[in-house]
Design an enzyme around this catalytic site. Structure first.
Site, PDB file in Angstrom:
ATOM      1  N   ASP A 113       0.899  -1.266  -0.128  1.00  0.00           N
ATOM      2  CA  ASP A 113       0.057  -0.161   0.005  1.00  0.00           C
ATOM      3  C   ASP A 113       0.854   1.224  -0.133  1.00  0.00           C
ATOM      4  O   ASP A 113       1.980   1.490   0.695  1.00  0.00           O
ATOM      5  CB  ASP A 113      -0.848   0.014   1.425  1.00  0.00           C
ATOM      6  CG  ASP A 113      -1.860   1.002   1.193  1.00  0.00           C
ATOM      7  OD1 ASP A 113      -2.423   1.493   0.032  1.00  0.00           O
ATOM      8  OD2 ASP A 113      -2.440   1.662   2.045  1.00  0.00           O
ATOM      9  N   HIS A 120      -3.678  14.113   0.898  1.00  0.00           N
ATOM     10  CA  HIS A 120      -3.995  13.351   1.883  1.00  0.00           C
ATOM     11  C   HIS A 120      -2.655  13.441   3.020  1.00  0.00           C
ATOM     12  O   HIS A 120      -2.939  13.657   4.194  1.00  0.00           O
ATOM     13  CB  HIS A 120      -4.083  11.721   1.508  1.00  0.00           C
ATOM     14  CG  HIS A 120      -4.255  10.764   2.559  1.00  0.00           C
ATOM     15  ND1 HIS A 120      -5.118  10.946   3.482  1.00  0.00           N
ATOM     16  CD2 HIS A 120      -3.243   9.626   2.898  1.00  0.00           C
ATOM     17  CE1 HIS A 120      -4.876   9.707   4.298  1.00  0.00           C
ATOM     18  NE2 HIS A 120      -3.743   9.211   4.000  1.00  0.00           N
ATOM     19  N   GLU A 186     -10.083   3.874   3.831  1.00  0.00           N
ATOM     20  CA  GLU A 186      -9.187   4.659   3.063  1.00  0.00           C
ATOM     21  C   GLU A 186      -9.650   4.152   1.660  1.00  0.00           C
ATOM     22  O   GLU A 186      -9.637   2.952   1.281  1.00  0.00           O
ATOM     23  CB  GLU A 186      -7.616   4.253   3.277  1.00  0.00           C
ATOM     24  CG  GLU A 186      -7.374   4.727   4.489  1.00  0.00           C
ATOM     25  CD  GLU A 186      -5.538   4.731   4.497  1.00  0.00           C
ATOM     26  OE1 GLU A 186      -5.228   5.516   5.718  1.00  0.00           O
ATOM     27  OE2 GLU A 186      -5.238   4.037   4.144  1.00  0.00           O
ATOM     28  N   GLU A 188      -9.006   3.721  -2.056  1.00  0.00           N
ATOM     29  CA  GLU A 188      -7.989   3.522  -2.902  1.00  0.00           C
ATOM     30  C   GLU A 188      -8.421   2.799  -4.243  1.00  0.00           C
ATOM     31  O   GLU A 188      -9.256   2.302  -4.401  1.00  0.00           O
ATOM     32  CB  GLU A 188      -6.897   2.818  -2.149  1.00  0.00           C
ATOM     33  CG  GLU A 188      -6.508   3.253  -0.662  1.00  0.00           C
ATOM     34  CD  GLU A 188      -5.282   2.821   0.026  1.00  0.00           C
ATOM     35  OE1 GLU A 188      -4.583   2.086  -0.870  1.00  0.00           O
ATOM     36  OE2 GLU A 188      -5.240   2.953   1.104  1.00  0.00           O
ATOM     37  N   ASP A 221      -8.685  -0.039   2.372  1.00  0.00           N
ATOM     38  CA  ASP A 221      -7.850  -0.205   3.439  1.00  0.00           C
ATOM     39  C   ASP A 221      -8.342   0.093   4.721  1.00  0.00           C
ATOM     40  O   ASP A 221      -7.793   1.400   5.153  1.00  0.00           O
ATOM     41  CB  ASP A 221      -6.253   0.438   3.087  1.00  0.00           C
ATOM     42  CG  ASP A 221      -5.237  -0.032   3.715  1.00  0.00           C
ATOM     43  OD1 ASP A 221      -5.232  -1.453   4.091  1.00  0.00           O
ATOM     44  OD2 ASP A 221      -4.420   0.635   4.061  1.00  0.00           O
ATOM     45  N   ARG A 225      -7.133   3.774  13.787  1.00  0.00           N
ATOM     46  CA  ARG A 225      -6.194   5.142  13.898  1.00  0.00           C
ATOM     47  C   ARG A 225      -5.465   4.896  14.917  1.00  0.00           C
ATOM     48  O   ARG A 225      -4.591   5.544  15.382  1.00  0.00           O
ATOM     49  CB  ARG A 225      -7.019   6.408  13.460  1.00  0.00           C
ATOM     50  CG  ARG A 225      -7.640   6.255  12.138  1.00  0.00           C
ATOM     51  CD  ARG A 225      -6.561   6.453  11.084  1.00  0.00           C
ATOM     52  NE  ARG A 225      -7.073   6.555   9.694  1.00  0.00           N
ATOM     53  CZ  ARG A 225      -6.552   6.528   8.727  1.00  0.00           C
ATOM     54  NH1 ARG A 225      -5.243   6.209   8.582  1.00  0.00           N
ATOM     55  NH2 ARG A 225      -6.943   6.674   7.531  1.00  0.00           N
ATOM     56  N   GLN A 228      -2.799   2.297  15.043  1.00  0.00           N
ATOM     57  CA  GLN A 228      -2.011   2.774  14.071  1.00  0.00           C
ATOM     58  C   GLN A 228      -1.009   3.976  14.919  1.00  0.00           C
ATOM     59  O   GLN A 228       0.107   3.959  14.734  1.00  0.00           O
ATOM     60  CB  GLN A 228      -2.458   3.379  13.127  1.00  0.00           C
ATOM     61  CG  GLN A 228      -1.444   3.820  11.749  1.00  0.00           C
ATOM     62  CD  GLN A 228      -2.097   4.345  10.585  1.00  0.00           C
ATOM     63  OE1 GLN A 228      -3.576   4.437  10.490  1.00  0.00           O
ATOM     64  NE2 GLN A 228      -1.483   5.026   9.808  1.00  0.00           N
ATOM     65  N   LYS A 241      -3.265  -1.719  10.489  1.00  0.00           N
ATOM     66  CA  LYS A 241      -3.706  -1.902   8.989  1.00  0.00           C
ATOM     67  C   LYS A 241      -3.977  -3.209   8.386  1.00  0.00           C
ATOM     68  O   LYS A 241      -4.719  -3.554   7.535  1.00  0.00           O
ATOM     69  CB  LYS A 241      -2.644  -1.340   8.074  1.00  0.00           C
ATOM     70  CG  LYS A 241      -2.447  -0.072   8.160  1.00  0.00           C
ATOM     71  CD  LYS A 241      -3.335   0.850   7.467  1.00  0.00           C
ATOM     72  CE  LYS A 241      -3.028   2.300   7.290  1.00  0.00           C
ATOM     73  NZ  LYS A 241      -3.840   3.042   6.458  1.00  0.00           N
ATOM     74  N   THR A 245      -8.456  -5.636   4.329  1.00  0.00           N
ATOM     75  CA  THR A 245      -8.368  -4.815   3.353  1.00  0.00           C
ATOM     76  C   THR A 245      -9.513  -5.455   2.270  1.00  0.00           C
ATOM     77  O   THR A 245      -9.331  -6.786   1.938  1.00  0.00           O
ATOM     78  CB  THR A 245      -6.968  -4.885   2.501  1.00  0.00           C
ATOM     79  OG1 THR A 245      -5.944  -4.364   3.518  1.00  0.00           O
ATOM     80  CG2 THR A 245      -7.020  -4.111   1.322  1.00  0.00           C
ATOM     81  N   GLU A 346      -9.831  12.358   7.824  1.00  0.00           N
ATOM     82  CA  GLU A 346      -9.699  13.661   7.147  1.00  0.00           C
ATOM     83  C   GLU A 346     -11.100  14.507   7.084  1.00  0.00           C
ATOM     84  O   GLU A 346     -11.296  15.571   7.213  1.00  0.00           O
ATOM     85  CB  GLU A 346      -9.287  13.553   5.571  1.00  0.00           C
ATOM     86  CG  GLU A 346      -7.858  12.984   5.784  1.00  0.00           C
ATOM     87  CD  GLU A 346      -7.492  12.627   4.016  1.00  0.00           C
ATOM     88  OE1 GLU A 346      -7.063  13.680   3.456  1.00  0.00           O
ATOM     89  OE2 GLU A 346      -7.878  11.561   3.636  1.00  0.00           O
TER      90      GLU A 346
END
Length: 399
Positions: A113, A120, A186, A188, A221, A225, A228, A241, A245, A346
């Site tokens: 990834d 971002h 996320e 992607e 993904d 948080r 992480q 993570k 996925t 975000e």
């Protein structure tokens, strides 16, 4: 028998697309409009010739490994088959898409990834390092990435158990172990390697991208948080993570995305020679993220800083070889406004600005029972669109 009706020119899954899939019944297929052709049966009947790659194949890996000459030949055969007047022989191998149970389209060999959206990266820096430079010194020199866990890549529709792990809030003296309190997504775009590289020949050249990559899928993904944030220094993402996925079930061929190519953003400073493309392009792919059915964001892929060709060249630059079934993803796709961000950290500015859903509820991070659906279309010259379908998942309590 399913009557054949050629899809309209503006159908996102029309004959200009022809995405491939695998089914839970153990055969691989290709979608044309609202129908799916059983490619194993079609090959056994002599309607297509993939060199036996479809016959008895539970997923697309054998076909992916066959390489671009086979991909090109089969695509032309399928186009001729669907445009030249479908016969009863073909019709008996067609299935309504709503009646096909889709599976993970390919066996994932490795998963990487990346972190390729400048917007971002700037947003996360503003959230976590407001007094520091927005980008670290290496960010515009190479595509930053991490090696993920292939075994937890799952197909769209798979439930996502809330991950457990160590987390430590800023006001806590010691870390604790338990379910993630800040579960995120996320949005992607992922690229699927077909033809492997040859270890003795070293890295894949940046201009050989199309010789190795068959197509693209949507990726979510999922990210814990809080887990992480506590673990990522000094070595980067790990358990925050690797728990899940999700990928979409349709693999859209690069050939279908040719008309969606657009000029990529200008890179400044200039990249090193091994990352310098003779033709530098991105794709006009527009995503949508729905949180419990509410549209909360529209991330645009076209503005990604590091292209998939550069990502592939870089991930093999040290001599690592690419294998059939390798999946590598763009990293979170984000644009210039909150309504174009590809993650909820975000979109809600780390929870400080919750979003209101259509049912009147507000959210900052995911609660058990929440469902997230990411969809995307490629916008082509001439007005056609290429459908990717959806990647969706519902958060459930870990048993």
């Amino acid at each position: 028998m399913t009557p054949w009706i050629q899809p309209a020119a503006d159908d996102p899954f029309g004959l200009h697309n022809l995405p491939l899939c695998a089914t839970r019944d153990g055969w691989v297929g290709v979608r044309a409009g609202d129908l799916v052709l059983n490619l194993a049966a079609a090959e056994e009947a002599g309607l297509v010739d993939a060199g036996g790659a479809f016959t008895g194949a539970p997923n697309l890996n054998r076909f992916l490994a066959a390489g671009r000459p086979t991909w090109t030949r089969v695509r032309a055969q399928l186009t001729d088959l669907f445009t030249g007047g479908v016969t009863g022989t073909v019709e008996q191998h067609l299935h309504p898409v709503d009646g096909v149970a889709l599976a993970l389209p390919f066996e994932v060999a490795d998963y990487v990834d990346f972190y390729s959206s400048e917007q971002h990266a700037n947003n996360l820096s503003a959230i976590f390092r407001p007094d520091a430079p927005s980008l670290l010194p290496n960010w515009k020199s190479l595509p930053i990435g991490y090696h993920g866990r292939a075994g937890t890549v799952v197909v769209s529709g798979t439930d996502i158990p809330r991950p457990q792990g160590q987390r430590k809030a800023p006001d806590e003296e010691r870390p604790s172990y338990g379910p993630s309190r800040r579960l995120d997504v996320e949005a992607e775009l992922g690229f699927v390697v077909g033809a492997p590289s040859v270890p003795s020949k070293g890295a894949i050249a940046v201009d050989d991208f199309r010789e190795h990559v068959f197509g693209a899928v949507l990726v979510n993904d999922w990210s814990a948080r809080d887990i992480q944030a506590w673990e990522y220094q000094p070595l980067g993402p790990f358990l925050g993570k690797s728990f899940a996925t999700s990928v979409s079930p349709w693999v859209v061929p690069l050939d279908a995305l040719e008309p969606a190519k657009v000029a990529a953003v200008v890179q400044d400073p200039p990249v090193l020679p091994y990352l310098a493309e003779s033709e530098r392009y991105s794709y006009d792919i527009r995503c949508e993220i729905r949180w419990n059915g509410t549209l909360v964001s529209r991330p645009p892929y076209a503005g990604i800083y590091w292209t998939p060709a550069q990502q592939l060249a870089h991930l093999t630059a040290n001599g690592a070889w690419a294998r059939t079934g390798d999946l590598y993803a763009s990293g979170t796709i984000s644009g210039d406004t909150p309504e174009q961000t590809g993650s909820f950290i975000e979109r809600t500015w780390n929870g400080a600005q919750p979003v209101r859903l259509d049912d009147g509820m507000t959210r900052s991070f995911l609660l058990d029972g929440d469902t997230v659906t990411i969809s995307a279309t490629g916008w082509c010259t001439g007005g056609a669109v290429v459908g990717f379908g959806e990647v969706t998942g519902t958060v459930v309590t870990q048993v």
